[in-house]
Design a protein around this motif. Structure first.
Motif, PDB file in Angstrom:
ATOM      1  N   TYR A 291       0.848  -1.196   0.000  1.00  0.00           N
ATOM      2  CA  TYR A 291       0.000   0.000   0.000  1.00  0.00           C
ATOM      3  C   TYR A 291       0.878   1.239   0.000  1.00  0.00           C
ATOM      4  N   CYS A 292       0.262   2.384  -0.241  1.00  0.00           N
ATOM      5  CA  CYS A 292       0.930   3.680  -0.095  1.00  0.00           C
ATOM      6  C   CYS A 292       0.582   4.196   1.300  1.00  0.00           C
ATOM      7  N   ALA A 293       1.580   4.376   2.127  1.00  0.00           N
ATOM      8  CA  ALA A 293       1.357   4.775   3.521  1.00  0.00           C
ATOM      9  C   ALA A 293       1.169   6.283   3.631  1.00  0.00           C
ATOM     10  N   PRO A 294       0.193   6.719   4.446  1.00  0.00           N
ATOM     11  CA  PRO A 294       0.068   8.144   4.717  1.00  0.00           C
ATOM     12  C   PRO A 294       1.240   8.602   5.583  1.00  0.00           C
ATOM     13  N   ARG A 295       1.629   9.858   5.446  1.00  0.00           N
ATOM     14  CA  ARG A 295       2.773  10.386   6.187  1.00  0.00           C
ATOM     15  C   ARG A 295       2.550  10.329   7.694  1.00  0.00           C
ATOM     16  N   VAL A 296       1.312  10.449   8.131  1.00  0.00           N
ATOM     17  CA  VAL A 296       0.997  10.378   9.562  1.00  0.00           C
ATOM     18  C   VAL A 296       1.350   8.995  10.116  1.00  0.00           C
ATOM     19  N   GLU A 297       1.060   7.960   9.354  1.00  0.00           N
ATOM     20  CA  GLU A 297       1.361   6.586   9.788  1.00  0.00           C
ATOM     21  C   GLU A 297       2.862   6.379   9.957  1.00  0.00           C
TER      22      GLU A 297
END
Length: 100
Positions: free
Chosen positions: A42-48
């Motif tokens: 997946y493409c991870a959100p920067r917050v994660e």
């Protein structure tokens, strides 16, 4: 080639079932791949990933909805200019500006 940061994936790999993965930065995306079989996860959100948002600066836009300024509580209407910041709740009126 970008730097690889190893991380535990939030879901098991759909190909091999492993949870060990790595993150690579590609074309403004933080791509997570399985460390075992290198399958895209997946493409991870920067917050994660614990990284700051890239677009934290305020933008001056024409309001599409009426609302209240988050700084001075003044009302603004449709068509008035407001300052909006991505990731923030609400907006600031043009008089308060986009600072702070």
């Amino acid at each position: 080639m970008s730097e690889r940061r190893f991380q535990t994936m939030r879901t098991p790999c759909r190909a091999c079932g492993g949870l060990d993965g790595y993150v690579e930065r590609k074309a403004n995306n933080d791509v997570v791949r399985c460390a075992g079989c290198e399958t895209f996860a997946y493409c991870a959100p920067r917050v994660e990933l614990g990284l700051p948002s890239e677009n934290a600066k305020a933008r001056r836009l024409e309001s599409k909805f009426p609302g209240r300024c988050t700084a001075c509580d003044a009302a603004y209407g449709v068509g008035m200019y407001i300052w909006w910041t991505r990731g923030m709740q609400g907006a600031r009126c043009d008089a308060c500006g986009g600072a702070g």
